[in-house]
Design an enzyme around this catalytic site. Structure first.
Site, mmCIF file in Angstrom:
data_model
loop_
_atom_site.group_PDB
_atom_site.id
_atom_site.type_symbol
_atom_site.label_atom_id
_atom_site.label_comp_id
_atom_site.label_asym_id
_atom_site.label_seq_id
_atom_site.Cartn_x
_atom_site.Cartn_y
_atom_site.Cartn_z
ATOM 1 N N THR A 160 0.877 -1.187 0.000
ATOM 2 C CA THR A 160 0.000 0.000 0.000
ATOM 3 C C THR A 160 0.911 1.233 0.000
ATOM 4 O OG1 THR A 160 -0.231 -0.252 2.417
ATOM 5 C CG2 THR A 160 -2.011 -1.094 1.043
ATOM 6 N N LYS A 186 3.980 -7.055 4.063
ATOM 7 C CA LYS A 186 3.707 -5.660 3.737
ATOM 8 C C LYS A 186 3.384 -4.941 5.031
ATOM 9 C CE LYS A 186 0.374 -3.573 3.277
ATOM 10 N NZ LYS A 186 -0.276 -2.551 4.208
ATOM 11 N N THR A 197 -1.941 -2.038 9.060
ATOM 12 C CA THR A 197 -2.372 -2.848 7.963
ATOM 13 C C THR A 197 -1.170 -3.631 7.468
ATOM 14 O OG1 THR A 197 -1.992 -0.891 6.666
ATOM 15 C CG2 THR A 197 -4.280 -1.413 6.995
ATOM 16 N N GLU A 283 6.066 4.674 7.409
ATOM 17 C CA GLU A 283 5.668 5.829 6.601
ATOM 18 C C GLU A 283 6.487 7.059 6.968
ATOM 19 O OE1 GLU A 283 1.055 4.592 5.667
ATOM 20 O OE2 GLU A 283 1.500 5.805 7.427
ATOM 21 N N ASN A 405 -0.334 10.547 5.933
ATOM 22 C CA ASN A 405 -1.586 10.136 6.549
ATOM 23 C C ASN A 405 -2.647 11.222 6.536
ATOM 24 O OD1 ASN A 405 -1.397 7.284 7.778
ATOM 25 N ND2 ASN A 405 0.603 8.196 8.157
ATOM 26 N N THR A 410 -6.809 10.549 -0.445
ATOM 27 C CA THR A 410 -6.862 11.441 -1.590
ATOM 28 C C THR A 410 -5.569 11.447 -2.386
ATOM 29 O OG1 THR A 410 -6.167 13.286 -0.179
ATOM 30 C CG2 THR A 410 -8.531 12.942 -0.498
#
EC number: 2.3.1.35
Length: 410
Positions: A160, A186, A197, A283, A405, A410
Site C-alpha cells: 500500500t 507488507k 495494515t 511511513e 496520513n 486522496t
C-alpha cells in the site's frame, strides 16, 4: 535474541523468496483496484499444506480474517492464499463478508480446490466496498509460477504505502534434508501488531503438522512481528499466515524432534528479518531503531519496555532530530509496568553511555549527534533487576508521516 544453539547449518538465501521452498508458486496482477500497480496476488502450493495463522486482536476484525479463520478451522490445511491491496474490506458489514466469501470461492474454482483450501487477505482503505467485478476478473488472470518475477509480482501486489518490498529466505538442514523457509510481508503505517495494515506470509517445505506449526508461529510472532511499532496503531487486518507442504522430506517436526530448535531458529530469522524491514519502511521514516533491554525481571517485561521505548513519539522525534535526549528514554521506561532498579539502570546509545548509577554521564554531544545521523540506531537499556532480555524495532517520526496520513484517501 536467538536461542543459543548450533546454527551453522542455517543459511541465508539472498535471492530467495516465498517461492523458494519446494512446491510453491506465486503471481500478482493489476486488477484495477488502484491506478497502475499490481493489486491482486496469490501464493499457491502444488499440494495441500498444513497451516497456521495469527490475527489482529482488534475488535473490528476485517471480513477476510473471518473467512480465513473459517477455512483453517475446517481441516488445518490450505493450498492457496489470495490477497488484494488498495481496499481492506473492513467495517463493510454483511456485504463485505459475502465479498470475502466470493473471493475465496472464485479462487477455489479457478484452481480446482475446495473452498476451505483457500485463505483470503485484504489491505488498504477501511470502510469501502470491494469492486468484485475487477477482483473476479483479476483472479482469472493469476498464473502462479515458481520464478523470481512471479514472486516480485506477488510482493508488489500486496503493498500500500510501502516504499519497498519485504522478503526473506533461509534454509536449514533437518534429518539430512534441506528445509527452506521463505517469507513476504507488507506494512508501513498502522503498525503496532497485537496478534496473538501488517500482513505476513511464510512458506516452508518442512514436514510439520499444523499444531506444531501454530506453536512455532505464536512463539516467534511474539519475538518478531509483535515487537515492531511504527505509529502505535493496530490495523483491523493484521495477519500472519504460514503454509508447510512437507516437500522437503524430513521426518515430522514436533517439539520432540532433536532438531526442533534449529527449525525454530531459522523460522525466527525469517520472521525477525521481515519485521525489521517493516519497521525500517515506516511511513516517512528515515531510520530503523532497535531497542535492546537487558536485566529485566521477565522476558515479557523486557519486551514490553523495549516496545514502549521504540514506540514513544518523543523518542522517535528525538532520533529524527539527531538529539541525544536520554530523558525521553527515561520517560518511556518510567511509565511502564516493569520492575526497575533506579540505582543500577544503564542507558546506552550504541557504545555511548548516557545514564548509569542513577546519574547522567558526560558524553560528547557531537559524537552522539553524528551517530544519530546514521540510518540504523541502537538503544540499549539495562533495568538492573534480573537476567531476562528482549528487543523491539521501530522507526523515527518525521514530517512526512503526517503528510502521508493527512491525505491517505486522496
Amino acid at each position: 535474541m536467538l536461542q543459543t544453539i548450533e546454527i551453522s547449518k542455517i543459511t541465508k538465501i539472498d535471492d530467495g523468496s516465498i517461492i523458494t521452498p519446494k512446491g510453491f508458486s506465486a503471481d500478482g496482477v493489476h486488477a484495477g483496484l488502484r491506478y497502475s500497480k499490481n493489486d491482486l496476488g496469490i501464493i499457491y502450493s502444488e499440494v495441500p499444506a498444513n497451516c497456521a495463522a495469527v490475527y489482529t486482536q482488534s475488535h473490528f476484525q476485517a471480513a477476510p480474517l473471518k473467512v480465513t479463520q473459517e477455512s483453517i478451522a475446517k481441516e488445518g490445511i490450505l493450498q492457496a492464499i489470495v490477497v488484494n491491496s488498495a481496499n481492506a474490506n473492513s467495517c463493510t458489514g454483511e456485504q463485505g463478508l459475502q465479498d470475502a466469501y466470493e473471493m475465496r470461492e472464485k479462487t477455489a474454482n479457478q484452481f480446482n480446490l475446495d473452498n476451505h483450501y483457500v485463505a483470503v487477505a485484504s489491505t488498504g482503505v477501511i470502510g469501502e466496498f470491494l469492486d468484485m467485478s475487477k477482483i473476479n476478473k483479476g483472479i482469472t488472470e493469476l498464473k502462479p509460477q515458481a520464478t523470481k518475477d512471479a514472486a516480485v509480482n506477488f510482493q508488489q501486489a500486496i503493498l500500500t504505502t510501502d516504499l519497498v518490498m519485504k522478503t526473506s529466505c533461509y534454509e536449514v538442514e533437518i534429518d539430512g534434508k534441506i528445509v527452506t523457509i521463505g517469507g513476504a510481508a507488507k506494512g508501513s503505517g498502522m503498525i503496532h501488531p497485537n496478534m496473538a495494515t501488517m500482513l505476513g506470509f511464510v512458506t516452508t517445505d518442512a514436514n510439520i503438522d499444523s499444531g506444531s506449526l501454530q506453536e512455532v508461529l505464536k512463539e516467534i510472532t511474539d519475538k518478531s512481528f509483535n515487537q515492531i511499532t511504527v505509529d502505535g496503531d493496530t490495523s483491523t487486518n493484521d495477519m500472519v499466515l504460514v503454509m508447510a507442504n512437507g516437500q522437503a522430506g524430513n521426518e515430522p517436526l514436533t517439539n520432540k524432534h532433536p532438531q526442533w530448535n534449529e527449525f525454530k531458529a531459522a523460522f525466527q530469522m525469517v520472521s525477525e528479518e521481515l519485521a525489521k524491514q517493516i519497521a525500517k519502511d515506516g511511513e516517512g521514516a528515515t531510520k530503523l531503531i532497535e531497542v535492546e533491554v537487558t536485566g529485566a525481571k521477565t522476558k515479557q517485561e523486557a519486551n514490553a519496555v523495549a516496545k514502549q521505548i521504540v514506540g514513544s513519539s518523543l523518542v522517535k522525534t528525538a532520533v529524527y532530530g539527531a538529539d541525544a535526549n536520554w530523558g525521553r528514554i527515561i520517560g518511556a521506561i518510567g511509565y511502564s509496568d516493569a520492575s526497575v532498579n533506579l540505582e543500577k539502570i544503564d542507558i546506552y546509545l550504541e557504545d555511548i553511555c548516557l545514564f548509569t548509577d542513577n546519574r547522567p554521564q558526560a558524553f560528547s554531544e557531537e559524537t552522539a549527534k553524528a551517530y544519530l545521523e546514521n540510518d540504523q540506531i541502537k538503544i540499549s537499556v539495562n533495568l538492573g533487576v534480573g537476567e531476562a532480555a528482549g528487543k523491539a524495532w521501530g522507526c523515527d517520526l518525521t514530517y512526512d508521516y503526517v503528510k502521508i496520513n493527512a491525505s491517505y484517501r486522496t
